[in-house]
Design an enzyme around this catalytic site. Sequence first.
Site, PDB file in Angstrom:
ATOM      1  N   HIS A  37      53.398  68.862  41.084  1.00 45.58           N
ATOM      2  CA  HIS A  37      53.399  67.397  40.981  1.00 45.58           C
ATOM      3  C   HIS A  37      53.447  66.972  39.514  1.00 45.58           C
ATOM      4  O   HIS A  37      54.174  66.049  39.146  1.00 45.58           O
ATOM      5  CB  HIS A  37      52.123  66.810  41.589  1.00 45.58           C
ATOM      6  CG  HIS A  37      52.000  66.965  43.066  1.00 45.58           C
ATOM      7  ND1 HIS A  37      50.991  67.702  43.648  1.00 45.58           N
ATOM      8  CD2 HIS A  37      52.743  66.482  44.086  1.00 45.58           C
ATOM      9  CE1 HIS A  37      51.118  67.651  44.967  1.00 45.58           C
ATOM     10  NE2 HIS A  37      52.178  66.932  45.261  1.00 45.58           N
ATOM     11  N   SER A 189      50.204  71.759  48.054  1.00 39.99           N
ATOM     12  CA  SER A 189      48.813  71.341  48.266  1.00 39.99           C
ATOM     13  C   SER A 189      48.174  72.200  49.342  1.00 39.99           C
ATOM     14  O   SER A 189      46.972  72.428  49.335  1.00 39.99           O
ATOM     15  CB  SER A 189      48.764  69.877  48.686  1.00 39.99           C
ATOM     16  OG  SER A 189      49.440  69.108  47.725  1.00 39.99           O
TER      17      SER A 189
END
Length: 283
Positions: A37, A189
């Site tokens: 990210h 994630s």
Amino acid sequence: MVVANTKEQIAEIILSLRQNDNSIGFVPTMGALHKGHLSLITKALSENDVVFVSIFVNPTQFNNQEDLEQYPRTLERDVRLLSTVSKTKIFTYAPSVKDIYAENVSSNKFDFDGLEYEMEGEFRDGHFDGVGTIVKRLFEIVTPDRAYFGEKDFQQLQIIKKLVEKYDLGVDIIGCEIHREPSGLAMSSRNERLTPEQKEEASFIYKTLQTAKRKFGTKSATKVTEWVNKTFANNKILKLEYFVIADVETLKPIKRKSNKKQYRAFVAAYAGDIRLIDNIALN
Ligand code: PAF
């Protein structure tokens, strides 16, 4: 760093940024931020005056209730991490389900010209309607000039480009290379939920993709697919859901190799109940 929770707050911020002629980059996320990210955010910061990051675990894109419940939620840590990148140029939007969906937590139905039926679409019923619904809403709220998506979700990236084209949303969609752990495991994630043993073994996915790429140089897609299926069948920790070699434009499985076309190999596999995906460009 500004953390807004409602679309009204976002509208106010956007108005003042636009009055000052700021260009707006956008990185939509579901939180549990990692280096992948951060690389999208850094790229967005280098190409825009300011960057909005949304953190929202979107319920309508989960086809499995348990997966939705187990999805990591680490807002405080995420905000701390973002403020180490920039306190003034990053704006976080962390809405509630109500702020996005009001009383109607459901997806709209989309036609992505068939992209939605391949691979993830086959195994995750309704997933891309959920993604289309949330991304379109977020684009309407944030009104970005450019939005950044990782190639790990390559099918999602192609679908979002289609969404923008079909609805004339006026956002430049920028695909960014997959960020990997030193072991080769694609950052995600969901990796947070892997046990150390599963995490170590999960690098097998990328190693297999690399070998498949090498084999694709001289062998047919069918032969490569057979080899991958066999290789995964011998793995005690990872369970293959699919391996597909597909045309990058249509995402349809390859029929006959053509050197005018570009192909990618796509994998989804489970480590316990944790679903991992990855892909690699083949030519
Ligand atoms: O890739 C993701 O994290 C999600 O699918 C997205 C684009 C943030 C939409 O919820």
